[in-house]
Scaffold this motif. Structure first.
Motif, PDB file in Angstrom:
ATOM      1  N   ILE A   7       6.099   9.336   1.576  1.00  0.00           N
ATOM      2  CA  ILE A   7       4.829   9.911   2.041  1.00  0.00           C
ATOM      3  C   ILE A   7       4.440   9.424   3.424  1.00  0.00           C
ATOM      4  O   ILE A   7       4.793   8.324   3.844  1.00  0.00           O
ATOM      5  CB  ILE A   7       3.630   9.632   1.089  1.00  0.00           C
ATOM      6  N   GLU A   8       3.692  10.286   4.071  1.00  0.00           N
ATOM      7  CA  GLU A   8       3.248   9.984   5.414  1.00  0.00           C
ATOM      8  C   GLU A   8       1.955   9.183   5.336  1.00  0.00           C
ATOM      9  O   GLU A   8       1.135   9.409   4.457  1.00  0.00           O
ATOM     10  CB  GLU A   8       2.973  11.315   6.116  1.00  0.00           C
ATOM     11  N   ILE A  13      -5.449   5.826   9.918  1.00  0.00           N
ATOM     12  CA  ILE A  13      -5.104   4.426   9.665  1.00  0.00           C
ATOM     13  C   ILE A  13      -5.579   3.518  10.815  1.00  0.00           C
ATOM     14  O   ILE A  13      -5.971   2.376  10.597  1.00  0.00           O
ATOM     15  CB  ILE A  13      -3.580   4.266   9.391  1.00  0.00           C
ATOM     16  N   GLY A  14      -5.558   4.044  12.024  1.00  0.00           N
ATOM     17  CA  GLY A  14      -5.927   3.260  13.200  1.00  0.00           C
ATOM     18  C   GLY A  14      -7.309   2.620  13.110  1.00  0.00           C
ATOM     19  O   GLY A  14      -7.488   1.462  13.488  1.00  0.00           O
ATOM     20  N   ARG A  15      -8.261   3.351  12.543  1.00  0.00           N
ATOM     21  CA  ARG A  15      -9.633   2.828  12.508  1.00  0.00           C
ATOM     22  C   ARG A  15      -9.797   1.719  11.464  1.00  0.00           C
ATOM     23  O   ARG A  15     -10.833   1.069  11.386  1.00  0.00           O
ATOM     24  CB  ARG A  15     -10.638   3.958  12.246  1.00  0.00           C
ATOM     25  N   LEU A  16      -8.760   1.496  10.653  1.00  0.00           N
ATOM     26  CA  LEU A  16      -8.883   0.508   9.574  1.00  0.00           C
ATOM     27  C   LEU A  16      -8.488  -0.908   9.991  1.00  0.00           C
ATOM     28  O   LEU A  16      -8.704  -1.862   9.255  1.00  0.00           O
ATOM     29  CB  LEU A  16      -8.040   0.940   8.376  1.00  0.00           C
ATOM     30  N   SER A  17      -7.920  -1.044  11.178  1.00  0.00           N
ATOM     31  CA  SER A  17      -7.471  -2.378  11.570  1.00  0.00           C
ATOM     32  C   SER A  17      -8.621  -3.347  11.797  1.00  0.00           C
ATOM     33  O   SER A  17      -8.525  -4.516  11.414  1.00  0.00           O
ATOM     34  CB  SER A  17      -6.584  -2.303  12.804  1.00  0.00           C
ATOM     35  N   ARG A 240      -1.670  -0.456   9.434  1.00  0.00           N
ATOM     36  CA  ARG A 240      -0.471   0.294   9.080  1.00  0.00           C
ATOM     37  C   ARG A 240       0.538  -0.596   8.350  1.00  0.00           C
ATOM     38  O   ARG A 240       1.205  -0.173   7.412  1.00  0.00           O
ATOM     39  CB  ARG A 240       0.168   0.876  10.339  1.00  0.00           C
ATOM     40  N   LEU A 241       0.634  -1.839   8.767  1.00  0.00           N
ATOM     41  CA  LEU A 241       1.572  -2.758   8.110  1.00  0.00           C
ATOM     42  C   LEU A 241       1.119  -3.080   6.684  1.00  0.00           C
ATOM     43  O   LEU A 241       1.943  -3.145   5.771  1.00  0.00           O
ATOM     44  CB  LEU A 241       1.737  -4.034   8.934  1.00  0.00           C
ATOM     45  N   VAL A 242      -0.170  -3.267   6.495  1.00  0.00           N
ATOM     46  CA  VAL A 242      -0.685  -3.526   5.140  1.00  0.00           C
ATOM     47  C   VAL A 242      -0.376  -2.311   4.259  1.00  0.00           C
ATOM     48  O   VAL A 242       0.108  -2.435   3.136  1.00  0.00           O
ATOM     49  CB  VAL A 242      -2.210  -3.819   5.152  1.00  0.00           C
ATOM     50  N   TRP A 243      -0.640  -1.135   4.806  1.00  0.00           N
ATOM     51  CA  TRP A 243      -0.333   0.105   4.091  1.00  0.00           C
ATOM     52  C   TRP A 243       1.157   0.152   3.707  1.00  0.00           C
ATOM     53  O   TRP A 243       1.517   0.398   2.554  1.00  0.00           O
ATOM     54  CB  TRP A 243      -0.701   1.297   4.985  1.00  0.00           C
ATOM     55  N   MET A 321      -4.877   2.015  -0.131  1.00  0.00           N
ATOM     56  CA  MET A 321      -4.544   2.075   1.300  1.00  0.00           C
ATOM     57  C   MET A 321      -4.311   3.504   1.772  1.00  0.00           C
ATOM     58  O   MET A 321      -4.533   3.829   2.938  1.00  0.00           O
ATOM     59  CB  MET A 321      -3.309   1.224   1.612  1.00  0.00           C
ATOM     60  N   GLN A 322      -3.872   4.370   0.864  1.00  0.00           N
ATOM     61  CA  GLN A 322      -3.604   5.744   1.267  1.00  0.00           C
ATOM     62  C   GLN A 322      -4.860   6.619   1.240  1.00  0.00           C
ATOM     63  O   GLN A 322      -5.032   7.472   2.095  1.00  0.00           O
ATOM     64  CB  GLN A 322      -2.504   6.344   0.360  1.00  0.00           C
ATOM     65  N   HIS A 323      -5.746   6.384   0.261  1.00  0.00           N
ATOM     66  CA  HIS A 323      -6.821   7.352   0.029  1.00  0.00           C
ATOM     67  C   HIS A 323      -8.244   6.828   0.178  1.00  0.00           C
ATOM     68  O   HIS A 323      -9.154   7.600   0.399  1.00  0.00           O
ATOM     69  CB  HIS A 323      -6.700   7.949  -1.385  1.00  0.00           C
ATOM     70  N   ASP A 324      -8.464   5.557  -0.018  1.00  0.00           N
ATOM     71  CA  ASP A 324      -9.847   5.074  -0.065  1.00  0.00           C
ATOM     72  C   ASP A 324     -10.483   5.115   1.321  1.00  0.00           C
ATOM     73  O   ASP A 324      -9.881   4.662   2.296  1.00  0.00           O
ATOM     74  CB  ASP A 324      -9.874   3.644  -0.614  1.00  0.00           C
ATOM     75  N   PRO A 325     -11.720   5.644   1.426  1.00  0.00           N
ATOM     76  CA  PRO A 325     -12.370   5.709   2.728  1.00  0.00           C
ATOM     77  C   PRO A 325     -12.647   4.310   3.303  1.00  0.00           C
ATOM     78  O   PRO A 325     -12.705   4.136   4.516  1.00  0.00           O
ATOM     79  CB  PRO A 325     -13.679   6.452   2.459  1.00  0.00           C
TER      80      PRO A 325
END
Ligand code: GTP
Ligand code: MG
Length: 335
Positions: A7-8, A13-17, A240-243, A321-325
């Motif tokens: 999956i992509e 993801i960028g805003r989560l760092s 992204r790494l945590v994901w 990590m994939q779906h939670d806001p």
């Protein structure tokens, strides 16, 4: 293999760092704590030297490997260069000495897998475990610390993973989940596998450091200041790494066939290590090779119940990590 491995990553993801980095920063121990640890070590050295003039004390574990979060206990190794010693006797003697110097809660655990003396220093409030001649732990502590110098994303990822594991109750070896040491090895291996790689394989390079401990040759490239910027061609953010880390352990890792190996910078087959079946209590349901004690699987504590717990936690984390806001909240929710 599960198709989810393909999956992509979510687009935002960028805003989560930023929130992950905030958590990381909040876990870094203050300088003041380091000073207190030094002070306690100095006191212990003074006491130990009276009884064993040639003995040395080494810090190991998270207080010395760069992966210690704030308010951790400290791990100390008493090195006595004498193969004739009786560890239990030494521990009991040591407990006596410490008790007479007003250290609190002194307890000698002579029957533990790793026999230790426990104590609490009332002046600094720090708790401490002292073991004897566990020099492999001192050397693997140095290896971890050296890896941490190469790219700050290792420390960030490991702090986040350790914090997650503690919050979710999957960092309890006597309950069949993994040690902090195992989680850090999983992070190192993961960053060795990124493309471009974020970490090199230090044991696969020219050997600039070499010691032999308990007949095991521990050798690797330790001039890590020369490796600064090694991972800079890889621009992946911490979020992204945590994901990707959780995605790998949830869907990408081949539990049936593979062993992760920091020593080789790669995965090797269970077949090759003869870790394909249960021998005694070692079930090898998740295989993490110790970088120096290569016959040692850090996943040996995992049983058929706890493997399920662990894998469900990896999947839960990957889903969040994939779906939670707002993954930073849910991920660390107490179990
Ligand atoms: P926290 O105390 O949870 O912050 O982490 P820690 O890094 O101190 O980890 P832990 O208490 O799990 O282990 C302490 C140290 O003992 C590790 O850093 C290793 O150096 C060593 N160690 C732990 N488990 C093993 C093991 O199974 N084999 C070997 N060789 N060393 C181990
Ligand atoms: Mg520790």
């Amino acid at each position: 293999r599960n198709l989810k491995w393909q999956i992509e990553c979510r687009a935002d993801i960028g805003r989560l760092s930023a929130p992950f980095l905030a958590i990381y920063e909040s876990l870094i121990p203050a300088e003041e704590e380091k000073a207190k640890q030094k002070k306690l070590l100095t006191l212990l050295e003074k006491l130990v030297c009276k009884e064993w003039p040639d003995a040395r004390l080494y810090l190991y574990g998270s207080c010395a490997n760069s992966f210690g979060v704030s308010k951790s206990d400290i791990d100390v190794c008493l090195a006595i260069n004498d193969s004739e010693i009786n560890k239990s006797e030494v521990l009991l003697k040591l407990a006596d000495i410490l008790q007479s110097d007003n250290l609190q809660n002194v307890q000698a655990l002579t029957r533990a897998r790793v026999p230790i003396v426990k104590l609490m220093d009332p002046v600094t409030g720090i708790s401490c475990d002292i073991c004897i001649n566990n020099l492999l732990a001192v050397v693997n502590t140095k290896l971890l610390r050296d890896y941490a110098q190469i790219d700050v994303r290792l420390q960030q990822l490991a702090f986040i993973v350790k914090h997650w594991a503690k919050s979710r109750g999957v960092n309890v070896t006597y309950q069949g989940t993994l040690s902090s040491y195992a989680y850090v090895l999983m992070c190192i291996h993961f960053l060795q596998q990124r493309r471009p790689a974020i970490l090199p394989c230090l044991q696969g390079m020219e050997k600039t450091y070499s010691v032999t401990v308990d007949d095991i040759e521990c050798a690797y490239f330790d001039q890590v200041d020369k490796l600064h910027g090694f991972g800079s061609r890889n621009k992946e953010s911490i979020a992204r790494l945590v994901w990707a880390f959780f995605n790998y352990w949830a869907y990408g890792h081949d539990y049936a066939s593979n062993v992760i190996s920091v020593r080789t910078g790669s995965t090797i087959s269970k077949q090759e290590k003869d870790w394909t079946r249960r021998i005694g209590n070692d079930r090898h349901l998740i295989c993490i090779e110790d970088p120096f004690e290569v016959t040692h699987d850090l996943g040996r504590v995992v049983d058929k119940f706890s493997i399920k717990v662990l894998r469900e936690e990896f999947e839960r984390a990957a889903e969040i990590m994939q779906h939670d806001p707002n993954p930073c909240v849910k991920l660390f929710e107490p179990y």
